[in-house]
Motif scaffolding. Sequence first.
Motif, PDB file in Angstrom:
ATOM      1  N   PHE A 154      -6.609  -7.149 -11.880  1.00 16.81           N
ATOM      2  CA  PHE A 154      -7.450  -6.097 -11.300  1.00 16.81           C
ATOM      3  C   PHE A 154      -7.415  -4.827 -12.155  1.00 16.81           C
ATOM      4  O   PHE A 154      -8.441  -4.171 -12.351  1.00 16.81           O
ATOM      5  CB  PHE A 154      -7.003  -5.780  -9.872  1.00 16.81           C
ATOM      6  N   VAL A 155      -6.236  -4.473 -12.649  1.00 15.37           N
ATOM      7  CA  VAL A 155      -6.143  -3.295 -13.525  1.00 15.37           C
ATOM      8  C   VAL A 155      -6.959  -3.521 -14.799  1.00 15.37           C
ATOM      9  O   VAL A 155      -7.621  -2.597 -15.302  1.00 15.37           O
ATOM     10  CB  VAL A 155      -4.667  -2.983 -13.851  1.00 15.37           C
ATOM     11  N   SER A 156      -6.969  -4.762 -15.306  1.00 19.33           N
ATOM     12  CA  SER A 156      -7.775  -5.065 -16.492  1.00 19.33           C
ATOM     13  C   SER A 156      -9.274  -5.011 -16.197  1.00 19.33           C
ATOM     14  O   SER A 156     -10.089  -4.897 -17.105  1.00 19.33           O
ATOM     15  CB  SER A 156      -7.420  -6.458 -17.045  1.00 19.33           C
ATOM     16  N   GLN A 157      -9.632  -5.075 -14.904  1.00 20.83           N
ATOM     17  CA  GLN A 157     -11.028  -4.933 -14.482  1.00 20.83           C
ATOM     18  C   GLN A 157     -11.360  -3.485 -14.126  1.00 20.83           C
ATOM     19  O   GLN A 157     -12.359  -3.205 -13.461  1.00 20.83           O
ATOM     20  CB  GLN A 157     -11.305  -5.831 -13.268  1.00 20.83           C
ATOM     21  N   ASN A 158     -10.496  -2.568 -14.581  1.00 25.23           N
ATOM     22  CA  ASN A 158     -10.694  -1.121 -14.428  1.00 25.23           C
ATOM     23  C   ASN A 158     -10.521  -0.621 -12.997  1.00 25.23           C
ATOM     24  O   ASN A 158     -11.083   0.427 -12.630  1.00 25.23           O
ATOM     25  CB  ASN A 158     -12.078  -0.697 -14.955  1.00 25.23           C
ATOM     26  N   LEU A 159      -9.732  -1.309 -12.195  1.00 28.43           N
ATOM     27  CA  LEU A 159      -9.355  -0.789 -10.887  1.00 28.43           C
ATOM     28  C   LEU A 159      -8.048  -0.010 -11.021  1.00 28.43           C
ATOM     29  O   LEU A 159      -7.230  -0.292 -11.886  1.00 28.43           O
ATOM     30  CB  LEU A 159      -9.166  -1.927  -9.886  1.00 28.43           C
ATOM     31  N   THR A 160      -7.853   0.969 -10.138  1.00 31.07           N
ATOM     32  CA  THR A 160      -6.587   1.683 -10.101  1.00 31.07           C
ATOM     33  C   THR A 160      -5.543   0.841  -9.373  1.00 31.07           C
ATOM     34  O   THR A 160      -5.876  -0.129  -8.680  1.00 31.07           O
ATOM     35  CB  THR A 160      -6.722   3.027  -9.377  1.00 31.07           C
ATOM     36  N   LEU A 161      -4.275   1.235  -9.513  1.00 33.37           N
ATOM     37  CA  LEU A 161      -3.207   0.502  -8.841  1.00 33.37           C
ATOM     38  C   LEU A 161      -3.367   0.582  -7.330  1.00 33.37           C
ATOM     39  O   LEU A 161      -3.110  -0.404  -6.617  1.00 33.37           O
ATOM     40  CB  LEU A 161      -1.844   1.063  -9.263  1.00 33.37           C
ATOM     41  N   SER A 218      -3.870  -2.558  -4.918  1.00 28.77           N
ATOM     42  CA  SER A 218      -2.957  -2.743  -3.789  1.00 28.77           C
ATOM     43  C   SER A 218      -3.722  -2.916  -2.481  1.00 28.77           C
ATOM     44  O   SER A 218      -3.318  -3.709  -1.619  1.00 28.77           O
ATOM     45  CB  SER A 218      -2.020  -1.542  -3.666  1.00 28.77           C
ATOM     46  N   SER A 219      -4.810  -2.194  -2.342  1.00 26.00           N
ATOM     47  CA  SER A 219      -5.596  -2.277  -1.109  1.00 26.00           C
ATOM     48  C   SER A 219      -6.235  -3.655  -0.959  1.00 26.00           C
ATOM     49  O   SER A 219      -6.236  -4.239   0.132  1.00 26.00           O
ATOM     50  CB  SER A 219      -6.678  -1.193  -1.098  1.00 26.00           C
ATOM     51  N   VAL A 236       0.833  -1.213   0.000  1.00 23.40           N
ATOM     52  CA  VAL A 236       0.000   0.000   0.000  1.00 23.40           C
ATOM     53  C   VAL A 236       0.864   1.259   0.000  1.00 23.40           C
ATOM     54  O   VAL A 236       0.616   2.209  -0.751  1.00 23.40           O
ATOM     55  CB  VAL A 236      -0.957  -0.005   1.206  1.00 23.40           C
ATOM     56  N   VAL A 237       1.909   1.277   0.837  1.00 22.59           N
ATOM     57  CA  VAL A 237       2.760   2.461   0.940  1.00 22.59           C
ATOM     58  C   VAL A 237       3.488   2.733  -0.370  1.00 22.59           C
ATOM     59  O   VAL A 237       3.564   3.886  -0.834  1.00 22.59           O
ATOM     60  CB  VAL A 237       3.770   2.302   2.103  1.00 22.59           C
ATOM     61  N   THR A 238       4.038   1.699  -1.002  1.00 20.18           N
ATOM     62  CA  THR A 238       4.764   1.922  -2.256  1.00 20.18           C
ATOM     63  C   THR A 238       3.824   2.327  -3.389  1.00 20.18           C
ATOM     64  O   THR A 238       4.212   3.115  -4.257  1.00 20.18           O
ATOM     65  CB  THR A 238       5.565   0.678  -2.664  1.00 20.18           C
ATOM     66  N   ALA A 239       2.577   1.822  -3.382  1.00 18.70           N
ATOM     67  CA  ALA A 239       1.609   2.281  -4.386  1.00 18.70           C
ATOM     68  C   ALA A 239       1.340   3.773  -4.225  1.00 18.70           C
ATOM     69  O   ALA A 239       1.232   4.513  -5.215  1.00 18.70           O
ATOM     70  CB  ALA A 239       0.310   1.493  -4.265  1.00 18.70           C
TER      71      ALA A 239
END
Length: 432
Positions: free
Chosen positions: A280-287, A291-292, A159-162
């Motif tokens: 998850f990114v392909s499912q339109n979530l942000t990084l 990460s969360s 989470v922190v690095t994202a």
Amino acid sequence: MPTLQHGIHANLAQILHQLLQVFLVGLTIGMTRTVVPGLAETEFGLGGQQFFLLTTFVVVFGAVKAVMNLFAGRFSDRFGRKRVLITGWIAALPIPFLLLYAPNWGWVVAATALLGINQGLCWSMTLNSKLDMTHLNQKGLVNGLNEFSGYAAVALAGVVTAWLVDVYGARLGLFLFGTTVIVLGLVLAVLVVKETRPWALAHVKETPPNLPLSGEGQETDHSLRSSPDKGRLGGVSSPSLGQAFLYASWQNRNLLALNQAGLVEKFTDALVWIILPVWFVSQNLTLVQASSIIGIYALVWGASQLITGPASDRFGRKPLIVGGMWLCGIGVLLLVLTESVWLWTLEAGLIGFGMAMLYPTLGAAVADVSPPAQRSTLLGVYRFWRDFGYAVGALSMGLLAQWAQGLDVTFWLVGVAMLLSGAWVALAFTKE
């Protein structure tokens, strides 16, 4: 020289230092868990369908870490835990620089090879050192504490690095975080950590001297008792690394069941590491969203081991191992069958709890059948097969995804493998 005492209470300060060490080791691997796969295309030039190339860094990580695990136990028995721990941190020093200046994906693969050395040496030593200092009946609790500290750090680092990537960019964010963590780990290892090999030798004195290498009346024990130089505990003679490897990997039914389960459970973690961020990114979530969710998996995994580790001491290893394998398999299959962020979050927690059930319990079960004199070596063999699962799982997923030109098939591979592996333990593991 004062008499050495075993037990968590008697060695609390040093055990806390070791828990801080594994926390820092967890932060080191956690910084790569979501950010590197999630930004493979934008930062390192991997196209959306280059699934096999995407998995190469985890294949290399798993292979290197597996070899380090195999030799870390042997090296620590010969040269001491602290020296091996410090060596692992020194190996990690170039990682942030490789990620900062990486012109291509090959540099990322090289960085993860060094990460494998760091993880194989440092994580192994933090656990071995705590096992050295504590009572033999505290193995499950010690494994639980160790894995809680490490995987809570993995969750936090993801989470922190994202967030740092959002603020500073991928390369600088990873560099700042990684450099701080690695230097701190090395400094504390040099200045604060004690050598715990003397505690392990004190354990040997408490153990009957002429037991077989792993076992209690097993048919294969004669292979290590057939000469005066094989299979002895607590004395001068001891089995070679090759003998111990063959025995644990093939000849002993209980260790074979545990080793294959360790290998297959890494399929799940490899899926979470490589596939989930991209999926998850392909499912339109942000990084950050990805990460969360992945952080929930690691956090539940880490925190729940405070319960499952001691529970395995009280209720036995087999139910937790088998139940954990099956729970992970079901959770992985549910991920690809659902489409809601809330369900994905719940399923990530479910998989994390399954990992908490099986992960410290597998290590404790191996320690159960490992004499103190050879415990580090046999745990090293187990960790070799366990982390070789990263390589086998990542390679299998990469090839399968490349063939299918999609990621969904990897969930089915991992889910079914976990269910079958749990069934193997249910049928073959006979020691409680």
